[in-house]
Design a protein around this motif. Structure first.
Motif, PDB file in Angstrom:
ATOM      1  N   SER A 128     -11.519 -19.993  32.004  1.00 20.21           N
ATOM      2  CA  SER A 128     -10.418 -19.482  31.187  1.00 20.21           C
ATOM      3  C   SER A 128      -9.271 -18.904  32.014  1.00 20.21           C
ATOM      4  O   SER A 128      -8.211 -18.604  31.470  1.00 20.21           O
ATOM      5  N   HIS A 129      -9.468 -18.721  33.325  1.00 20.76           N
ATOM      6  CA  HIS A 129      -8.421 -18.130  34.168  1.00 20.76           C
ATOM      7  C   HIS A 129      -8.136 -18.998  35.397  1.00 20.76           C
ATOM      8  O   HIS A 129      -7.829 -18.472  36.467  1.00 20.76           O
ATOM      9  N   LEU A 130      -8.224 -20.297  35.218  1.00 16.73           N
ATOM     10  CA  LEU A 130      -8.015 -21.192  36.361  1.00 16.73           C
ATOM     11  C   LEU A 130      -6.547 -21.305  36.766  1.00 16.73           C
ATOM     12  O   LEU A 130      -6.237 -21.719  37.875  1.00 16.73           O
ATOM     13  N   GLN A 131      -5.645 -20.981  35.853  1.00 14.21           N
ATOM     14  CA  GLN A 131      -4.205 -21.036  36.143  1.00 14.21           C
ATOM     15  C   GLN A 131      -3.726 -22.430  36.526  1.00 14.21           C
ATOM     16  O   GLN A 131      -2.929 -22.597  37.456  1.00 14.21           O
ATOM     17  N   ILE A 132      -4.213 -23.436  35.819  1.00 19.02           N
ATOM     18  CA  ILE A 132      -3.705 -24.794  35.999  1.00 19.02           C
ATOM     19  C   ILE A 132      -2.370 -24.891  35.268  1.00 19.02           C
ATOM     20  O   ILE A 132      -2.309 -24.628  34.063  1.00 19.02           O
ATOM     21  N   PRO A 133      -1.281 -25.244  35.958  1.00 20.70           N
ATOM     22  CA  PRO A 133       0.074 -25.129  35.388  1.00 20.70           C
ATOM     23  C   PRO A 133       0.248 -25.772  34.020  1.00 20.70           C
ATOM     24  O   PRO A 133       0.819 -25.163  33.120  1.00 20.70           O
ATOM     25  N   TYR A 134      -0.220 -26.987  33.829  1.00 18.53           N
ATOM     26  CA  TYR A 134       0.038 -27.680  32.572  1.00 18.53           C
ATOM     27  C   TYR A 134      -0.989 -27.351  31.480  1.00 18.53           C
ATOM     28  O   TYR A 134      -0.856 -27.810  30.353  1.00 18.53           O
ATOM     29  N   LEU A 135      -1.997 -26.557  31.813  1.00 15.60           N
ATOM     30  CA  LEU A 135      -3.014 -26.204  30.834  1.00 15.60           C
ATOM     31  C   LEU A 135      -3.068 -24.705  30.541  1.00 15.60           C
ATOM     32  O   LEU A 135      -3.544 -24.306  29.471  1.00 15.60           O
ATOM     33  N   CYS A 136      -2.619 -23.892  31.483  1.00 13.23           N
ATOM     34  CA  CYS A 136      -2.761 -22.441  31.345  1.00 13.23           C
ATOM     35  C   CYS A 136      -1.404 -21.757  31.356  1.00 13.23           C
ATOM     36  O   CYS A 136      -0.490 -22.172  32.069  1.00 13.23           O
ATOM     37  N   GLU A 137      -1.314 -20.716  30.565  1.00 13.38           N
ATOM     38  CA  GLU A 137      -0.087 -19.942  30.494  1.00 13.38           C
ATOM     39  C   GLU A 137      -0.454 -18.505  30.200  1.00 13.38           C
ATOM     40  O   GLU A 137      -1.186 -18.208  29.262  1.00 13.38           O
ATOM     41  N   GLY A 138       0.071 -17.595  31.019  1.00 17.31           N
ATOM     42  CA  GLY A 138      -0.248 -16.193  30.819  1.00 17.31           C
ATOM     43  C   GLY A 138      -1.711 -15.924  31.093  1.00 17.31           C
ATOM     44  O   GLY A 138      -2.250 -16.295  32.139  1.00 17.31           O
ATOM     45  N   SER A 139      -2.372 -15.307  30.129  1.00 17.09           N
ATOM     46  CA  SER A 139      -3.762 -14.882  30.327  1.00 17.09           C
ATOM     47  C   SER A 139      -4.779 -15.826  29.709  1.00 17.09           C
ATOM     48  O   SER A 139      -5.963 -15.486  29.637  1.00 17.09           O
ATOM     49  N   GLU A 140      -4.348 -16.999  29.247  1.00 18.15           N
ATOM     50  CA  GLU A 140      -5.310 -17.911  28.641  1.00 18.15           C
ATOM     51  C   GLU A 140      -4.956 -19.365  28.915  1.00 18.15           C
ATOM     52  O   GLU A 140      -3.835 -19.681  29.314  1.00 18.15           O
ATOM     53  N   CYS A 141      -5.957 -20.221  28.699  1.00 16.59           N
ATOM     54  CA  CYS A 141      -5.800 -21.656  28.937  1.00 16.59           C
ATOM     55  C   CYS A 141      -6.113 -22.427  27.660  1.00 16.59           C
ATOM     56  O   CYS A 141      -6.932 -21.992  26.843  1.00 16.59           O
ATOM     57  N   HIS A 142      -5.478 -23.586  27.515  1.00 14.94           N
ATOM     58  CA  HIS A 142      -5.824 -24.483  26.416  1.00 14.94           C
ATOM     59  C   HIS A 142      -7.152 -25.170  26.728  1.00 14.94           C
ATOM     60  O   HIS A 142      -7.575 -25.267  27.883  1.00 14.94           O
ATOM     61  N   ASP A 143      -7.793 -25.688  25.704  1.00 17.18           N
ATOM     62  CA  ASP A 143      -9.181 -26.141  25.836  1.00 17.18           C
ATOM     63  C   ASP A 143      -9.390 -27.366  26.715  1.00 17.18           C
ATOM     64  O   ASP A 143     -10.522 -27.622  27.141  1.00 17.18           O
ATOM     65  N   GLU A 144      -8.345 -28.120  27.020  1.00 16.91           N
ATOM     66  CA  GLU A 144      -8.526 -29.234  27.947  1.00 16.91           C
ATOM     67  C   GLU A 144      -8.960 -28.758  29.331  1.00 16.91           C
ATOM     68  O   GLU A 144      -9.462 -29.543  30.133  1.00 16.91           O
ATOM     69  N   VAL A 145      -8.774 -27.473  29.604  1.00 23.48           N
ATOM     70  CA  VAL A 145      -9.217 -26.934  30.886  1.00 23.48           C
ATOM     71  C   VAL A 145     -10.728 -27.075  31.048  1.00 23.48           C
ATOM     72  O   VAL A 145     -11.245 -27.121  32.172  1.00 23.48           O
ATOM     73  N   LEU A 146     -11.443 -27.159  29.937  1.00 27.17           N
ATOM     74  CA  LEU A 146     -12.899 -27.332  30.001  1.00 27.17           C
ATOM     75  C   LEU A 146     -13.291 -28.654  30.649  1.00 27.17           C
ATOM     76  O   LEU A 146     -14.392 -28.792  31.191  1.00 27.17           O
ATOM     77  N   LEU A 147     -12.400 -29.634  30.569  1.00 21.75           N
ATOM     78  CA  LEU A 147     -12.677 -30.942  31.167  1.00 21.75           C
ATOM     79  C   LEU A 147     -12.183 -31.033  32.607  1.00 21.75           C
ATOM     80  O   LEU A 147     -12.533 -31.984  33.314  1.00 21.75           O
TER      81      LEU A 147
END
Length: 568
Positions: A351-370
């Protein structure tokens, strides 16, 4: 007003009001304030419960507020003692103001399950609940009266005399309360018997009961870990040359079945899954109405009827049993943790990987799970189960749960105080979040298809609980199960099986589709995954395995697992 600089209860030189009151009078005043301002939902339900003005028992209607006032006075008297009286009353005013805001705005009730859910919510989800309206409410109903309480000068008495006054007033209050109840016993008994939810609506007694229930469970004497399925082993196909089995179990968040187009919803919220050979079971229900209950419950073997909160940390579940059998297990989390379900298995917080196109601020969208999951799959050479715990459609900020490209339905509610948004905009934002969940699930299937040469695979998706979107004035989730509407308990359940797995196991998607309207629940999850992964254990209940009804009558297999373990 003139001020006096001397007071027995305040530091010398501190300004205080010229008049002084006793602690009992202050407690009575605070109880009256709480009764009049903090309990709008309570009084609304009481008024409906007694039939309003159509109730011809005028004495009953008159004594109702007196009884509530006395009840709150007795509660505050039990909590506020001595020199801490003002501090405790101030804290209760602030807590009550916060509780009354959420109850009035979202239609929730306060019990220990709701408190557990709040305390286990991550910081990003908690911040979604704050608004200017909430701050204004807290300031007006909580901060201002708490400041007034802090400025009151209390009459100083010797402790023995003060204790005597307090006990005498409590006895008198209790006698008056009992007299009121007995004078209208049938009316009060009928009201409480037919409206059990009232005890969860009266602030701050509901908060006090919730804290007591939560503390009792948290500080209970730890019990030894209950082993489950220690005898587990896998049954391997004859010849031992089959590809490993891989199941990705996706745990949804706050998705309700009624808004899935796969289940007949008029909006197309599942455009990508509609193109896949998936089976959507349209009549599935959850174990609870909050993540803190549903997630541990759905991973245990006991089912809804026998689940207890203590089991979340003190009983082995599905992932433990799979590990006992030699199945590789991984939990990936984009939510607020696994609530005990993954405590003893490898787990990964993404939830805190900070991938630019998936994460913003303090949370990530669920595609980060993949993200990076293929790298993990490349290391596998044995059967495996991967759990993906989604952020899903967690409210009230539904508009944050999906990337801008998935804002298909407009306009959307961008206010976390949902009662200030139109019903249409709330549903629009929520449906957009489900459309994004649909995309993530479709991408999961594509990932499995891309590994078809290496694995016979399956995807199993099920949400932890549903959500109220304003129906009957209710928002969010977390109502006690017995009084929760179907919107909070009717959840989506979707299965996809690869062609290789269907051929290998004999389970056909067409057979499962014939059972799509059968009533299933979280109770089926444990046993269905155990059966799907060819695990044998005494904890397995075949009648709860939804795949078993579609198994061929005879399968050739060899008990390699038992031979490998040597015992059991």
């Amino acid at each position: 007003m003139r001020k006096n600089s001397q007071s027995t209860e305040n530091p010398e030189g501190a300004a205080t009001w010229t008049f002084a009151i006793s602690r009992n009078v202050l407690i009575m005043a605070v109880a009256l304030w709480l009764m009049l301002t903090m309990n709008i939902p309570f009084w609304r339900d009481v008024w409906q419960g007694v039939g309003g003005w159509s109730n011809d028992n005028s004495l009953f209607l008159i004594t109702l507020p007196v009884l509530v006032w006395l009840w709150l006075y007795l509660l505050l008297s039990l909590l506020a003692w001595g020199r801490l009286t003002k501090a405790i009353l101030g804290m209760l005013l602030l807590v009550s103001a916060a509780a009354s805001f959420f109850m009035s705005s979202y239609g929730i009730v306060i019990d220990y399950n709701m408190l557990t859910n709040v305390l286990q919510t991550d910081s990003a989800e908690a911040l979604d609940l704050f608004s200017w309206g909430m701050l204004g409410w807290l300031f007006t109903l909580g901060v201002v009266p708490a400041l007034v309480v802090s400025r009151v000068r209390l009459i100083a008495r010797p402790w023995a005399r003060e204790l005597g006054f307090k006990l005498a007033s409590m006895v008198l209050g209790l006698a008056c309360l009992g007299g009121i109840v007995m004078s209208n016993y049938q009316s009060y008994a009928s009201l409480l018997r037919n409206h059990h939810e009232l005890r969860l609506l009266l602030t701050p007694s509901n908060v006090a009961a919730a804290v007591h229930g939560y503390s009792k469970r948290q500080f209970a004497t730890p019990t030894p870990l209950q082993l489950v399925g220690a005898d587990a082993y896998q049954v391997k196909p004859v010849g031992g040359t089959a590809r490993p089995k891989l199941t990705i179990l996706v745990v949804g968040e706050t998705a309700r079945a009624a808004n899935f187009s796969l289940n007949g919803y008029t909006r197309q919220t599942n455009p990508e899954l509609a193109k896949e050979d998936v089976i959507s079971f349209a009549n599935a229900s959850s174990c609870g109405t909050a993540t803190a209950i549903s997630v541990p419950c759905m991973f245990l073997d006991v089912g809804h009827d026998h689940y207890k909160d203590s089991m979340a940390k003190n009983r082995e579940g599905l992932l433990d049993v799979l590990q006992h059998a030699g199945v590789a297990v991984l939990w990936r989390d984009n939510n607020s943790g696994c609530k005990g379900a993954c405590d003893r298995v490898p787990n990964d917080d993404v939830s805190h990987l900070q991938i630019p196109y998936l994460c913003e601020g303090s949370e990530c969208h669920d595609e980060v799970l993949l993200s990076g999951l293929q790298t993990y799959l490349d290391t596998l050479d044995n059967d495996a189960v991967v759990v993906l715990h989604m952020k899903g459609s967690h409210g009230p900020a539904y508009f944050k749960r999906y990337p801008p490209a998935f804002e298909k339905f407009t306009p959307v509610c961008r206010d976390n105080q949902l009662d200030r948004c139109s019903a249409e905009s709330i549903v629009n934002a929520y449906d957009n979040s489900l459309t994004y969940t649909d995309h993530v699930l479709a991408q999961t299937i594509e990932l499995l298809k891309g590994n078809a040469e290496r694995f016979d695979s399956a995807m199993f998706y099920m949400s932890d609980h549903g959500e109220s979107l304003g129906e009957n004035g209710l928002y969010l989730h977390g109502l006690p199960y017995a009084m929760a509407p179907s919107e909070q308990t009717h959840v989506p359940m979707i299965v996809w099986l690869s062609a290789g797995l269907q051929q290998r196991s004999g389970i056909q998607a067409s057979c499962l589709a014939n059972h799509r309207d059968v009533a299933y629940s979280h109770d089926n999850l444990f046993h269905s995954i155990i059966g799907l992964m060819d695990v044998h254990t005494s904890a397995y209940q075949p009648e709860r395995d939804l795949f078993r009804q579609c198994l061929p009558q005879h399968t050739a297999s060899v008990d390699n697992g038992r031979q490998a373990k040597g015992v059991n």
